[in-house]
Write a protein that holds these residues in place. Structure first.
Motif, mmCIF file in Angstrom:
data_model
loop_
_atom_site.group_PDB
_atom_site.id
_atom_site.type_symbol
_atom_site.label_atom_id
_atom_site.label_comp_id
_atom_site.label_asym_id
_atom_site.label_seq_id
_atom_site.Cartn_x
_atom_site.Cartn_y
_atom_site.Cartn_z
ATOM 1 N N ALA A 17 0.835 -1.202 0.000
ATOM 2 C CA ALA A 17 0.000 0.000 0.000
ATOM 3 C C ALA A 17 0.870 1.253 0.000
ATOM 4 O O ALA A 17 0.660 2.177 -0.793
ATOM 5 C CB ALA A 17 -0.924 0.003 1.218
ATOM 6 N N TRP A 21 1.469 4.227 -2.862
ATOM 7 C CA TRP A 21 1.299 5.652 -2.574
ATOM 8 C C TRP A 21 2.577 6.429 -2.881
ATOM 9 O O TRP A 21 2.534 7.577 -3.300
ATOM 10 C CB TRP A 21 0.895 5.854 -1.113
ATOM 11 C CG TRP A 21 -0.569 5.624 -0.875
ATOM 12 C CD1 TRP A 21 -1.603 6.026 -1.671
ATOM 13 C CD2 TRP A 21 -1.161 4.931 0.226
ATOM 14 N NE1 TRP A 21 -2.804 5.629 -1.130
ATOM 15 C CE2 TRP A 21 -2.574 4.952 0.033
ATOM 16 C CE3 TRP A 21 -0.657 4.290 1.360
ATOM 17 C CZ2 TRP A 21 -3.465 4.375 0.935
ATOM 18 C CZ3 TRP A 21 -1.547 3.716 2.256
ATOM 19 C CH2 TRP A 21 -2.929 3.758 2.033
ATOM 20 N N SER A 47 -13.405 6.191 -8.807
ATOM 21 C CA SER A 47 -13.327 5.522 -7.501
ATOM 22 C C SER A 47 -14.716 5.102 -7.039
ATOM 23 O O SER A 47 -14.900 4.014 -6.497
ATOM 24 C CB SER A 47 -12.690 6.445 -6.461
ATOM 25 O OG SER A 47 -11.354 6.734 -6.789
ATOM 26 N N CYS A 51 -15.889 1.404 -6.169
ATOM 27 C CA CYS A 51 -16.381 1.117 -4.821
ATOM 28 C C CYS A 51 -17.767 0.474 -4.866
ATOM 29 O O CYS A 51 -18.046 -0.478 -4.123
ATOM 30 C CB CYS A 51 -16.433 2.390 -3.992
ATOM 31 S SG CYS A 51 -14.823 2.984 -3.442
ATOM 32 N N LYS A 169 -12.088 10.353 10.663
ATOM 33 C CA LYS A 169 -12.133 8.910 10.417
ATOM 34 C C LYS A 169 -11.934 8.136 11.712
ATOM 35 O O LYS A 169 -12.499 7.064 11.902
ATOM 36 C CB LYS A 169 -11.060 8.521 9.401
ATOM 37 C CG LYS A 169 -11.258 9.145 8.027
ATOM 38 C CD LYS A 169 -12.449 8.566 7.302
ATOM 39 C CE LYS A 169 -12.102 7.244 6.650
ATOM 40 N NZ LYS A 169 -13.209 6.756 5.784
ATOM 41 N N ALA A 178 -13.810 0.463 5.878
ATOM 42 C CA ALA A 178 -13.042 1.247 4.906
ATOM 43 C C ALA A 178 -13.785 1.401 3.580
ATOM 44 O O ALA A 178 -13.891 2.501 3.033
ATOM 45 C CB ALA A 178 -11.680 0.590 4.674
ATOM 46 N N LEU A 182 -15.389 4.914 2.230
ATOM 47 C CA LEU A 182 -14.858 5.538 1.021
ATOM 48 C C LEU A 182 -15.952 5.726 -0.024
ATOM 49 O O LEU A 182 -15.975 6.728 -0.740
ATOM 50 C CB LEU A 182 -13.715 4.687 0.451
ATOM 51 C CG LEU A 182 -13.077 5.201 -0.839
ATOM 52 C CD1 LEU A 182 -12.450 6.582 -0.630
ATOM 53 C CD2 LEU A 182 -12.036 4.208 -1.363
ATOM 54 N N THR A 231 -6.731 4.587 -6.499
ATOM 55 C CA THR A 231 -7.198 5.130 -5.230
ATOM 56 C C THR A 231 -7.633 4.029 -4.277
ATOM 57 O O THR A 231 -7.280 4.029 -3.094
ATOM 58 C CB THR A 231 -8.380 6.097 -5.455
ATOM 59 O OG1 THR A 231 -7.943 7.196 -6.250
ATOM 60 C CG2 THR A 231 -8.927 6.621 -4.140
ATOM 61 N N LEU A 235 -5.944 1.581 -0.430
ATOM 62 C CA LEU A 235 -6.789 1.710 0.756
ATOM 63 C C LEU A 235 -7.200 0.336 1.288
ATOM 64 O O LEU A 235 -7.189 0.091 2.493
ATOM 65 C CB LEU A 235 -8.027 2.538 0.425
ATOM 66 C CG LEU A 235 -7.828 4.048 0.339
ATOM 67 C CD1 LEU A 235 -9.101 4.707 -0.176
ATOM 68 C CD2 LEU A 235 -7.454 4.610 1.687
ATOM 69 N N THR A 317 -3.893 7.297 3.091
ATOM 70 C CA THR A 317 -5.208 6.768 3.349
ATOM 71 C C THR A 317 -6.216 7.731 2.797
ATOM 72 O O THR A 317 -6.704 8.598 3.462
ATOM 73 C CB THR A 317 -5.441 6.570 4.854
ATOM 74 O OG1 THR A 317 -4.433 5.740 5.364
ATOM 75 C CG2 THR A 317 -6.754 5.908 5.122
ATOM 76 N N SER A 318 -6.514 7.569 1.525
ATOM 77 C CA SER A 318 -7.274 8.547 0.758
ATOM 78 C C SER A 318 -6.522 9.846 0.633
ATOM 79 O O SER A 318 -7.038 10.778 0.023
ATOM 80 C CB SER A 318 -8.638 8.808 1.381
ATOM 81 O OG SER A 318 -9.411 7.647 1.425
#
Length: 320
Positions: A17, A21, A47, A51, A169, A178, A182, A231, A235, A317-318
């Motif tokens: 992760a 990033w 995104s 999602c 959060k 999560a 999101l 994205t 996460l 994280t976002s």
């Protein structure tokens, strides 16, 4: 409560992760023909689509609907959505204007900002190591500001926007997963993103999807579509790691991304690193060593729960 048992999948998931990033600046640089807000608008819409698909596949739609029915949680996540939009736009602006090193500085500063917000908002007492770290960070910002002749606003906006985002959060993390969280955040931003892209398409001011399109290359469309998985995947990997690793391990992993971003800025993008910037970064690194060491000592004395309420907010994280 007990500390979760480490899993073999936890460390690779967390490291992957943060590595993803850390490479985000290269992706944003490839989207240079598009403006910062246009890139973020595409990121929001793609995104959201991903999602919603994942919600259906994982049968988590009920959790998403439950958030929509909870006015307080929905309001908090809407505020979080605004903060993360500010964070994303600022980050894209930083990379697009050759200030990727400042972006990295912002995410190095973020843990200290988080400690400060805990004191100011949650009324926690500032321990001596935290006070030292905060003082060193202030000195670092002053040194960089004096060296450049201006305050490093991009770094500060990134640090504080994500600091407040992480605070929200943290407040809702005990009952919001999560993926549903999101999904709600991107759904809140989606109408604005859609309207903005439609305006760009109609006026021909956009880099993609209108008369002003950059020759409509297929690769550019693919890159924009990839903003969804770029994205969401980190996460989800982070969420996997946060549920399986001790907090101290997650805290040590979170510096992978800004270190990589700094490396990309200097070695790949050729951004200058004058003496003032090196001194400022050095002071921030010392502050991070102080605050991380203090956190590890406290964890050894009193084990903490890793998860929605305990995991440290990463640089991405976002956030990126």
């Amino acid at each position: 409560m007990s500390t979760p048992t480490p899993s073999r999948a936890g460390t690779p998931a967390g490291a992957t992760a943060y590595l993803l990033w850390g490479l985000i600046p290269l992706y944003i640089a490839a989207l240079a023909p598009a403006g910062a807000v246009e890139i973020v608008a595409h990121r929001v819409l793609w995104s959201l689509g991903l999602c919603l698909l994942l919600l259906a596949v994982t049968r988590s739609t009920a959790a998403f609907v439950a958030i929509l029915r909870d006015t307080r949680t929905l309001g908090l996540l809407a505020l979080a959505a605004v903060l993360i939009a500010v964070n994303w736009i600022t980050y894209v602006v930083a990379v697009s204007t050759h200030h990727t090193a400042d972006a990295a500085l912002g995410y190095f500063i973020n843990p200290i900002v988080t400690a400060l917000l805990a004191v100011l908002v949650l009324r926690e007492r500032l321990r001596t190591p935290q006070l030292v770290a905060l003082g060193l960070t202030v000195v670092a910002v002053v040194v960089i500001g004096v060296g450049y002749g201006s305050v490093p606003w991009l770094a500060l906006i990134l640090a504080f926007s994500f600091g407040f985002y992480g605070l929200i959060k943290n407040r809702v993390g005990s009952h919001v997963g999560a993926l549903p969280g999101l999904t709600v955040e991107t759904a809140v931003l989606a109408p604005l993103a859609l309207v903005y892209l439609l305006v760009l398409a109609v006026t021909g001011a956009g880099a993609f999807g209108g008369p002003g399109e950059v020759a409509g290359p297929f690769w550019f469309a693919v890159l924009l579509a990839l903003s969804g998985p770029i994205t969401a995947i980190p996460l989800l990997l982070f969420a996997t790691a946060a549920r399986r690793l001790p907090l101290a391990t997650m805290a040590s992993l979170q510096y992978i991304a800004p270190i990589m971003q700094l490396g990309v800025a200097v070695l790949v993008m050729g951004e200058p690193m004058p003496l003032a910037r090196w001194i400022g970064f050095a002071l921030v690194w010392v502050a991070l060593i102080v605050i991380t060491s203090d956190g590890v000592r406290r964890l050894r004395r009193q084990p903490a729960v890793v998860g929605a309420t305990g995991a440290p907010g990463p640089p991405g994280t976002s956030g990126v």
